[in-house]
Design a protein around this motif. Structure first.
Motif, PDB file in Angstrom:
ATOM      1  N   TYR A 158      37.528  -6.049 -21.375  1.00  5.89           N
ATOM      2  CA  TYR A 158      38.707  -5.848 -20.529  1.00  5.89           C
ATOM      3  C   TYR A 158      39.976  -6.344 -21.217  1.00  5.89           C
ATOM      4  N   ALA A 159      39.818  -7.410 -22.008  1.00  2.42           N
ATOM      5  CA  ALA A 159      40.976  -7.984 -22.698  1.00  2.42           C
ATOM      6  C   ALA A 159      41.601  -7.006 -23.688  1.00  2.42           C
ATOM      7  N   ILE A 160      40.817  -6.044 -24.148  1.00  3.66           N
ATOM      8  CA  ILE A 160      41.340  -5.038 -25.074  1.00  3.66           C
ATOM      9  C   ILE A 160      42.515  -4.297 -24.448  1.00  3.66           C
ATOM     10  N   SER A 161      42.491  -4.160 -23.115  1.00  2.00           N
ATOM     11  CA  SER A 161      43.565  -3.437 -22.427  1.00  2.00           C
ATOM     12  C   SER A 161      44.907  -4.148 -22.529  1.00  2.00           C
ATOM     13  N   LEU A 162      44.885  -5.444 -22.815  1.00  2.00           N
ATOM     14  CA  LEU A 162      46.138  -6.198 -22.921  1.00  2.00           C
ATOM     15  C   LEU A 162      47.008  -5.698 -24.063  1.00  2.00           C
ATOM     16  N   SER A 163      46.388  -4.980 -25.004  1.00  2.18           N
ATOM     17  CA  SER A 163      47.158  -4.438 -26.128  1.00  2.18           C
ATOM     18  C   SER A 163      48.129  -3.356 -25.670  1.00  2.18           C
ATOM     19  N   GLN A 164      47.970  -2.890 -24.427  1.00  6.49           N
ATOM     20  CA  GLN A 164      48.850  -1.847 -23.897  1.00  6.49           C
ATOM     21  C   GLN A 164      49.999  -2.394 -23.064  1.00  6.49           C
ATOM     22  N   LEU A 165      50.116  -3.739 -23.004  1.00  9.90           N
ATOM     23  CA  LEU A 165      51.197  -4.363 -22.229  1.00  9.90           C
ATOM     24  C   LEU A 165      52.493  -4.327 -23.036  1.00  9.90           C
ATOM     25  N   ALA A 166      53.257  -3.267 -22.839  1.00  7.90           N
ATOM     26  CA  ALA A 166      54.517  -3.105 -23.578  1.00  7.90           C
ATOM     27  C   ALA A 166      55.480  -4.237 -23.247  1.00  7.90           C
ATOM     28  N   VAL A 187      44.205  10.427 -16.120  1.00  8.73           N
ATOM     29  CA  VAL A 187      44.086   9.063 -15.599  1.00  8.73           C
ATOM     30  C   VAL A 187      43.485   9.044 -14.204  1.00  8.73           C
ATOM     31  N   TYR A 188      43.721  10.106 -13.412  1.00  5.21           N
ATOM     32  CA  TYR A 188      43.152  10.138 -12.066  1.00  5.21           C
ATOM     33  C   TYR A 188      41.661  10.474 -12.095  1.00  5.21           C
ATOM     34  N   ASP A 189      41.109  10.798 -13.260  1.00  5.68           N
ATOM     35  CA  ASP A 189      39.656  10.888 -13.451  1.00  5.68           C
ATOM     36  C   ASP A 189      39.126   9.597 -14.075  1.00  5.68           C
ATOM     37  N   LEU A 190      39.895   9.059 -14.999  1.00  7.85           N
ATOM     38  CA  LEU A 190      39.488   7.842 -15.707  1.00  7.85           C
ATOM     39  C   LEU A 190      39.380   6.654 -14.755  1.00  7.85           C
ATOM     40  N   PHE A 191      40.304   6.542 -13.818  1.00 10.98           N
ATOM     41  CA  PHE A 191      40.299   5.443 -12.858  1.00 10.98           C
ATOM     42  C   PHE A 191      38.996   5.391 -12.055  1.00 10.98           C
ATOM     43  N   PRO A 192      38.578   6.475 -11.385  1.00  6.77           N
ATOM     44  CA  PRO A 192      37.301   6.418 -10.662  1.00  6.77           C
ATOM     45  C   PRO A 192      36.094   6.274 -11.585  1.00  6.77           C
ATOM     46  N   ALA A 193      36.205   6.777 -12.818  1.00  6.24           N
ATOM     47  CA  ALA A 193      35.110   6.597 -13.779  1.00  6.24           C
ATOM     48  C   ALA A 193      34.907   5.114 -14.064  1.00  6.24           C
ATOM     49  N   LEU A 194      36.024   4.391 -14.209  1.00  5.26           N
ATOM     50  CA  LEU A 194      35.939   2.947 -14.437  1.00  5.26           C
ATOM     51  C   LEU A 194      35.389   2.222 -13.222  1.00  5.26           C
ATOM     52  N   TYR A 209      40.734   2.766 -24.345  1.00  6.63           N
ATOM     53  CA  TYR A 209      39.890   3.201 -23.233  1.00  6.63           C
ATOM     54  C   TYR A 209      38.420   3.285 -23.643  1.00  6.63           C
ATOM     55  N   TYR A 210      38.151   3.911 -24.789  1.00  2.74           N
ATOM     56  CA  TYR A 210      36.755   4.133 -25.178  1.00  2.74           C
ATOM     57  C   TYR A 210      36.098   2.875 -25.748  1.00  2.74           C
ATOM     58  N   LEU A 211      36.880   1.975 -26.299  1.00  2.00           N
ATOM     59  CA  LEU A 211      36.312   0.689 -26.719  1.00  2.00           C
ATOM     60  C   LEU A 211      35.835  -0.099 -25.501  1.00  2.00           C
ATOM     61  N   THR A 212      36.686  -0.162 -24.482  1.00  2.84           N
ATOM     62  CA  THR A 212      36.315  -0.878 -23.260  1.00  2.84           C
ATOM     63  C   THR A 212      35.095  -0.237 -22.603  1.00  2.84           C
ATOM     64  N   MET A 213      35.157   1.075 -22.400  1.00  5.56           N
ATOM     65  CA  MET A 213      34.047   1.755 -21.731  1.00  5.56           C
ATOM     66  C   MET A 213      32.762   1.663 -22.542  1.00  5.56           C
ATOM     67  N   PHE A 269      39.363  -3.640  -8.097  1.00  2.00           N
ATOM     68  CA  PHE A 269      40.731  -4.068  -8.421  1.00  2.00           C
ATOM     69  C   PHE A 269      40.958  -4.080  -9.934  1.00  2.00           C
ATOM     70  N   LEU A 270      39.962  -4.538 -10.692  1.00  2.52           N
ATOM     71  CA  LEU A 270      40.100  -4.575 -12.150  1.00  2.52           C
ATOM     72  C   LEU A 270      40.239  -3.159 -12.716  1.00  2.52           C
ATOM     73  N   ALA A 271      39.515  -2.208 -12.141  1.00  5.09           N
ATOM     74  CA  ALA A 271      39.656  -0.815 -12.566  1.00  5.09           C
ATOM     75  C   ALA A 271      41.045  -0.297 -12.211  1.00  5.09           C
ATOM     76  N   PHE A 272      41.527  -0.682 -11.031  1.00  2.00           N
ATOM     77  CA  PHE A 272      42.861  -0.261 -10.582  1.00  2.00           C
ATOM     78  C   PHE A 272      43.941  -0.819 -11.504  1.00  2.00           C
ATOM     79  N   ALA A 273      43.777  -2.073 -11.919  1.00  2.00           N
ATOM     80  CA  ALA A 273      44.798  -2.735 -12.738  1.00  2.00           C
ATOM     81  C   ALA A 273      44.700  -2.387 -14.214  1.00  2.00           C
ATOM     82  N   TYR A 274      43.595  -1.790 -14.641  1.00  3.68           N
ATOM     83  CA  TYR A 274      43.367  -1.509 -16.056  1.00  3.68           C
ATOM     84  C   TYR A 274      44.447  -0.580 -16.610  1.00  3.68           C
ATOM     85  N   CYS A 275      45.286  -1.101 -17.454  1.00  2.00           N
ATOM     86  CA  CYS A 275      46.369  -0.339 -18.093  1.00  2.00           C
ATOM     87  C   CYS A 275      47.249   0.410 -17.080  1.00  2.00           C
TER      88      CYS A 275
END
Length: 360
Positions: free
Chosen positions: A306-314, A276-283, A332-336, A81-87
């Protein structure tokens, strides 16, 4: 998103209709082009006007198969779910209706089923089906051939190595023969296919989120040197992949089913056109691999990553308008990177400790 859910189905449907009417589906107008091999086009054309129904049915079955192999593992459900919700990449991936994400879910489902059961007989069967399924999917997405390295590495120096390697080699030769004969047979149509791929990627700059993008703009002004961006991409990831294998081999963990999840992650981001459809399963693969090492320190590391992704919440106070976090690529690459390093550290430490205990 303005086209509703499963918008890529419209591209498939239009291409099939144009083909059945005697036109060239590789010359469609619009931003998105049909970029699949003529063999794939022929297979899609078999279903004609029922193609969308068939594909939606396949999408549903692939999701069910994936979720079935998560089983009742609560941590896996949480990290998926966290991967699904990521950005929002999960929503975009599934919502696009692109076949790629559903291929990924099936391949991940095969791996997760073997990790959950932790049975050598089942693992051997999983490697067989992973090889066969990978070859089939590679006719649609050739870069998925990279996943053949998983059964090769996972069976290294095991009683199954000879049979798995022979099967993989046979499948790879069969794939090369079919694709080579297809290129010769379809001739001008195959060239149109290649032109469509080049036009969609380079011409329309639809390159995604691969590491290559860190160098692409720099070399773009000198088009003759653009290849260097791709060379740097593969050199960097090949070095990371090789270092990971060396460390894993020393820790005697390359044959563990869970390590295949880390391999899946690394082989996925090896794709320079990482969408993104590759990045999602990678996560998903990376996060579930990480779930095996639940220490208090690791939980905090994951929370920070994971909190780094919050910077993308427009539209929120957390949205980064400027600076390093304003670029999704950096996020993406900081989180990964953080999760990958923490997971590898814990995995190697625990495996080496276990080996020392066994050696006493």
């Amino acid at each position: 998103m303005s086209q509703g859910i499963f918008w890529d189905l419209g591209i498939y449907e239009k291409a099939v209709n144009v083909h059945l009417q005697g036109g060239n589906p590789y010359e469609l107008n619009g931003y998105l082009s049909f970029v699949y091999h003529p063999i794939v086009l022929r297979l899609m054309s078999i279903f004609g006007g029922h193609l969308n129904t068939v594909l939606i049915g396949f999408y549903i079955l692939s999701i069910v198969f994936f979720l079935k192999n998560i089983n009742s593992n609560h941590l896996w459900w949480i990290y998926t779910f966290l991967a699904f919700a990521y950005c929002g990449i999960g929503t975009i991936s599934i919502g696009s209706g692109n076949v790629t994400i559903f291929f990924h879910l099936i391949l991940l489902g095969i791996l997760l089923g073997s990790v959950e059961k932790n049975n050598q007989t089942y693992w051997r069967k999983s490697l067989f089906w992973l090889s066969v399924t990978t070859i089939i999917f590679s006719f649609v997405k050739p870069y998925m051939l990279a996943y053949l390295l998983i059964p090769l590495i996972s069976s290294w120096k095991t009683p199954q190595q000879k049979s798995i390697w022979s099967l993989t080699l046979l499948l790879a030769i069969l794939f090369a023969l079919i694709m080579g004969c297809g290129a010769l047979y379809f001739g001008a149509e195959f060239q149109s296919f290649l032109n469509a791929v080049q036009g969609q990627t380079i011409g329309k700059r639809d390159l995604g989120y691969g590491i290559v993008m860190y160098f692409y703009e720099y070399y773009l002004s000198a088009s003759s040197l653009l290849y260097r961006a791709f060379v740097l991409h593969f050199v960097i990831l090949a070095a990371i992949f090789s270092l990971t294998l060396v460390m894993a081999n020393r820790a005697k963990m390359v044959n563990l089913p869970r390590f295949a999840l880390l391999l899946y992650f690394l082989l996925t981001i090896l794709n320079p056109r990482l969408k993104v459809y590759d990045l999602f399963p990678a996560l998903i693969a990376l996060f579930i691999f990480f779930s095996f090492y639940q220490t208090r320190f690791n939980r905090w590391v994951f929370l920070i990553a994971y909190a780094i992704s919050l910077s993308q919440l427009a539209g929120t106070a957390l949205f980064a308008h400027t600076g390093i976090l304003s670029d999704p690529l950096n996020v993406y690459y900081l989180t990964m990177g953080i999760v990958f390093i923490a997971a590898m550290n814990s995995f190697l430490t625990s495996t080496i400790s276990h080996n020392k205990v066994q050696g006493l």
